[in-house]
Design a protein around this motif. Structure first.
Motif, PDB file in Angstrom:
ATOM      1  N   GLN A 165      -5.385   1.366  -7.489  1.00 26.55           N
ATOM      2  CA  GLN A 165      -6.487   0.702  -6.793  1.00 26.55           C
ATOM      3  C   GLN A 165      -6.586   1.298  -5.389  1.00 26.55           C
ATOM      4  O   GLN A 165      -5.574   1.431  -4.696  1.00 26.55           O
ATOM      5  CB  GLN A 165      -6.245  -0.808  -6.674  1.00 26.55           C
ATOM      6  CG  GLN A 165      -7.336  -1.547  -5.893  1.00 26.55           C
ATOM      7  CD  GLN A 165      -6.813  -2.812  -5.207  1.00 26.55           C
ATOM      8  OE1 GLN A 165      -5.810  -2.774  -4.524  1.00 26.55           O
ATOM      9  NE2 GLN A 165      -7.505  -3.915  -5.410  1.00 26.55           N
ATOM     10  N   SER A 183      -3.030   1.113  -3.800  1.00 27.10           N
ATOM     11  CA  SER A 183      -2.072   0.163  -4.361  1.00 27.10           C
ATOM     12  C   SER A 183      -1.756   0.630  -5.772  1.00 27.10           C
ATOM     13  O   SER A 183      -2.642   1.071  -6.505  1.00 27.10           O
ATOM     14  CB  SER A 183      -2.657  -1.248  -4.379  1.00 27.10           C
ATOM     15  OG  SER A 183      -2.899  -1.707  -3.067  1.00 27.10           O
ATOM     16  N   THR A 215       0.840  -1.197   0.000  1.00 28.92           N
ATOM     17  CA  THR A 215       0.000   0.000   0.000  1.00 28.92           C
ATOM     18  C   THR A 215       0.876   1.247   0.000  1.00 28.92           C
ATOM     19  O   THR A 215       1.957   1.270   0.584  1.00 28.92           O
ATOM     20  CB  THR A 215      -0.930   0.028   1.226  1.00 28.92           C
ATOM     21  OG1 THR A 215      -0.139  -0.082   2.417  1.00 28.92           O
ATOM     22  CG2 THR A 215      -1.929  -1.111   1.163  1.00 28.92           C
ATOM     23  N   SER A 257     -12.895  -0.080  -3.890  1.00 30.38           N
ATOM     24  CA  SER A 257     -13.117  -1.386  -4.521  1.00 30.38           C
ATOM     25  C   SER A 257     -11.859  -2.232  -4.385  1.00 30.38           C
ATOM     26  O   SER A 257     -10.740  -1.725  -4.552  1.00 30.38           O
ATOM     27  CB  SER A 257     -13.465  -1.219  -6.005  1.00 30.38           C
ATOM     28  OG  SER A 257     -13.511  -2.475  -6.646  1.00 30.38           O
ATOM     29  N   TRP A 258     -12.053  -3.509  -4.089  1.00 25.77           N
ATOM     30  CA  TRP A 258     -10.933  -4.437  -3.954  1.00 25.77           C
ATOM     31  C   TRP A 258     -10.469  -4.990  -5.303  1.00 25.77           C
ATOM     32  O   TRP A 258      -9.389  -5.565  -5.393  1.00 25.77           O
ATOM     33  CB  TRP A 258     -11.310  -5.590  -3.030  1.00 25.77           C
ATOM     34  CG  TRP A 258     -11.143  -5.252  -1.583  1.00 25.77           C
ATOM     35  CD1 TRP A 258     -12.002  -4.550  -0.793  1.00 25.77           C
ATOM     36  CD2 TRP A 258     -10.020  -5.577  -0.755  1.00 25.77           C
ATOM     37  NE1 TRP A 258     -11.497  -4.424   0.477  1.00 25.77           N
ATOM     38  CE2 TRP A 258     -10.280  -5.041   0.534  1.00 25.77           C
ATOM     39  CE3 TRP A 258      -8.836  -6.275  -0.960  1.00 25.77           C
ATOM     40  CZ2 TRP A 258      -9.394  -5.184   1.597  1.00 25.77           C
ATOM     41  CZ3 TRP A 258      -7.952  -6.415   0.097  1.00 25.77           C
ATOM     42  CH2 TRP A 258      -8.230  -5.874   1.368  1.00 25.77           C
ATOM     43  N   ARG A 315      -8.563   0.483  -2.015  1.00 26.55           N
ATOM     44  CA  ARG A 315      -9.374  -0.616  -1.478  1.00 26.55           C
ATOM     45  C   ARG A 315     -10.604  -0.121  -0.733  1.00 26.55           C
ATOM     46  O   ARG A 315     -11.578  -0.857  -0.594  1.00 26.55           O
ATOM     47  CB  ARG A 315      -8.512  -1.486  -0.570  1.00 26.55           C
ATOM     48  CG  ARG A 315      -7.397  -2.192  -1.346  1.00 26.55           C
ATOM     49  CD  ARG A 315      -6.445  -2.953  -0.459  1.00 26.55           C
ATOM     50  NE  ARG A 315      -5.329  -3.470  -1.243  1.00 26.55           N
ATOM     51  CZ  ARG A 315      -4.279  -4.076  -0.721  1.00 26.55           C
ATOM     52  NH1 ARG A 315      -4.197  -4.251   0.589  1.00 26.55           N
ATOM     53  NH2 ARG A 315      -3.300  -4.516  -1.496  1.00 26.55           N
ATOM     54  N   GLU A 316     -10.556   1.128  -0.235  1.00 26.20           N
ATOM     55  CA  GLU A 316     -11.752   1.677   0.397  1.00 26.20           C
ATOM     56  C   GLU A 316     -12.898   1.840  -0.597  1.00 26.20           C
ATOM     57  O   GLU A 316     -14.066   1.888  -0.224  1.00 26.20           O
ATOM     58  CB  GLU A 316     -11.446   3.036   1.041  1.00 26.20           C
ATOM     59  CG  GLU A 316     -10.623   2.971   2.304  1.00 26.20           C
ATOM     60  CD  GLU A 316      -9.131   3.030   2.002  1.00 26.20           C
ATOM     61  OE1 GLU A 316      -8.757   2.732   0.855  1.00 26.20           O
ATOM     62  OE2 GLU A 316      -8.353   3.355   2.918  1.00 26.20           O
TER      63      GLU A 316
END
Length: 592
Positions: free
Chosen positions: A231, A297, A196, A236-237, A233-234
């Protein structure tokens, strides 16, 4: 023939009927054989196409970097090869289905799973998975529902594994090299994307654009035409989105910037996430503070190995909307190089920018050119022509452009920076990773044959296909993983040495840019309302002004804009006479 009682009797008629039946059966068998042989040839050609299908989408590939083909340009070959491959495989299956249906054994053949020879059922499963990917990748479906296209494309794992089971290890080896290189790239990108990254600041701009400042290690190499996959993650994964880098590599050692236009659900969620940050009373309104951490990411940076924008003395940069983002990086890079006396050929630059509304204008004027290179106008002739197509007059009383103010300070991060395992990282490590993994594959499969396949007389084709896939994966994990581990340790050591040098020299953070509205006396700045750019007139004017020179034309914007500029370049070059220039067209596109 004998006549009796008015009746005619055919002597030997049964023999003639048998002969006709025999000829019919021979004709039928020959056509059935022709159908199956044609299907076999379609399948074989499809395998050859598949050997190249995965190479263009190995975006961190060592091979693509060697020939300097950036991923955003290589994807078109993947699209063409994908259509061709699936068309061939579909015909391959269709011809066999027709032949089996004529023989009346369609279901029996479709469900056959032979130990020796071709296993049909895995082939059916592979083809169905391929058809799902093919149909959802067609432009109308992809534009209507990109997420459907993205998620169904993950069926490539099913497609490849069952293809190996369908044909066995020996035939599968025809396409295995390209697939293996893609697996190498995917494994390396997996390691990079697991880390991250700190988003140092995030800001919502009035033009419906989001600016992210992302932490990076000091030694990460990229050029002004680079771009990254992001990306969060908060939000979308699974979703990754490509964005052009809007900052020059020389802007700061510990950060890079991206500009994101709010156009879809993901970007709308991002803006909402940033807007939900409580405002403070000081100048940091709208900025995401470090204690309100937002992490991402990152894959990349990707792009050209060589900064080709520096190879032209004369540049025409044409942008549509948010397409100005990479050109901000280019302009910043050129100004940095002029100030630091680094190699830099551009001396004449024309920027043509078309926007819908005037609230987008501050994007271009966010660059403080005098701060980057004082008195740059003495050595660089810069002209900016901006066209606001949906407004007939300036919205402000005197046509002034709102100032874009940023007071961000970018501290040198001790952790949370981007990984340099992929993108334009160290080509020696990338080459070692590929070579050692390939050697590992050969060694593992040879050991498998010596100690398992031959001693235990393993002859089942589909099982040997699975074993071959397992060896490919194991060689990447074991041998490639070993190189990745060493590479990561080397990166950590390099970063530590750089931090020590910076600490000794007293360098604690990058200098923030005090951004102001540039003076109109420094360069020609024309804003036209209610019109679209007339490229024939613009190119003709530049041809008269610059004369017999090479002009680099770079375009970033919608497909229609790129097509229009490419057509104009061809027209000027084919009709070139006397001392007129040669226009070199370059597209900078992210329509992936």
């Amino acid at each position: 023939m004998v006549k009796a009682g008015g009746f005619v009797f055919l002597v030997g008629g049964g023999a003639s009927s048998n002969k006709r039946g025999w000829k019919k059966r021979v004709w039928l068998l020959r056509n059935l054989l022709l159908l199956e042989l044609t299907g076999l040839r379609f399948g074989f050609i499809g395998l050859i196409c598949m050997a190249f299908l995965f190479l263009p989408v190995a975006r961190g590939s060592f091979l693509l970097r060697l020939i300097d083909i950036p991923f955003e340009h290589a994807t078109r070959y993947h699209v063409w090869l994908g259509h061709l491959t699936m068309m061939l495989f579909t015909l391959h299956g269709l011809f066999y289905v027709i032949a089996w249906a004529i023989q009346g054994r369609l279901i029996e053949e479709l469900t056959a799973w032979k130990k020796i020879g071709i296993a049909n059922l895995p082939g059916v499963i592979s083809l169905v998975a391929g058809l799902f990917m093919w149909v959802t990748s067609l432009p109308p479906v992809r534009r209507l529902n990109f997420e459907l296209f993205f998620y169904t494309h993950q069926l490539y794992v099913v497609f490849v594994v069952f293809l190996a089971m369908h044909v066995g290890d020996f035939i599968f080896s025809i396409a295995a090299a390209g697939i293996f290189l893609f697996m190498l790239d995917r494994f390396l990108r997996f390691f990079q994307s697991r880390k991250t990254v700190d988003i140092i600041s995030a800001k919502c701009l009035p033009s419906g654009t989001v600016e992210l400042i992302i932490s990076k290690p000091e030694g990460l190499q990229y050029n002004a035409l680079g771009w990254v996959f992001i990306q969060i993650r908060e939000l979308s994964w699974l979703q990754w989105h490509p964005f052009s880098v809007s900052s020059s590599p020389l802007d700061g050692k510990h950060h890079l910037a991206v500009l994101i236009k709010v156009l879809g659900d993901w970007t709308e969620k991002l803006r909402g996430r940033i807007s939900s940050v409580p405002e403070e009373k000081d100048e940091s309104q709208g900025l995401l503070q470090p204690n309100l951490s937002l992490k991402a990411s990152i894959e990349g940076p990707y792009g050209h190995e060589s900064p080709y924008h520096l190879t032209y003395e004369n540049l025409i940069l044409v942008a549509g909307g948010i397409g100005i983002s990479p050109f901000l990086a280019i302009l910043s890079d050129i100004l940095h190089r002029l100030r630091e006396s680094k190699p830099c050929m551009p001396r004449n630059i024309l920027i043509v920018w078309a926007v819908k509304n005037s609230d987008e204008l501050p994007l271009l004027h966010s660059l403080d050119m005098n701060s980057l290179c004082p008195y740059f106008y003495n050595i660089l002739n810069l002209e900016i022509q901006t066209y606001v197509t949906r407004e007939s007059e300036p919205p402000l009383e005197e046509g002034n452009i709102p100032k874009y103010v940023s007071s961000s300070v970018f501290p040198a991060p001790t952790q949370g920076g981007m990984s340099s395992l992929v993108g334009t990282g160290n080509i020696l490590w990338a080459g070692s990773y590929m070579v050692l993994s390939t050697i590992g594959l050969v060694v593992l499969y040879a050991l498998l044959i010596i100690f398992y396949i031959n001693p235990y007389n393993v002859t089942t084709w589909w099982y040997k296909g699975i074993l071959f896939i397992v060896c490919m994966a194991a060689s990447i994990v074991i041998f490639g993983g070993f190189v990745i581990g060493l590479w990561h340790l080397w990166d950590l050591k390099t970063a530590k040495n750089m931090d020590d040098e910076n600490r000794i020299s007293g360098l604690k953070h990058d200098e923030p840019n005090a951004v102001k509205n540039p003076s109109q006396d420094d360069f020609v700045n024309i804003i036209t309302y209610g019109q679209r750019p007339n490229f024939k007139e613009i190119f003709g004017s530049m041809a008269e002004r610059w004369g017999n020179v090479d002009i680099g034309v770079m375009v970033c914007g919608p497909t229609a804009l790129q097509t229009s500029i490419a057509k104009e370049c061809r027209s000027k070059n084919f009709g070139r006479i006397g001392n007129e220039p040669i226009f070199h067209f370059n597209s900078h596109s992210f329509d992936l």
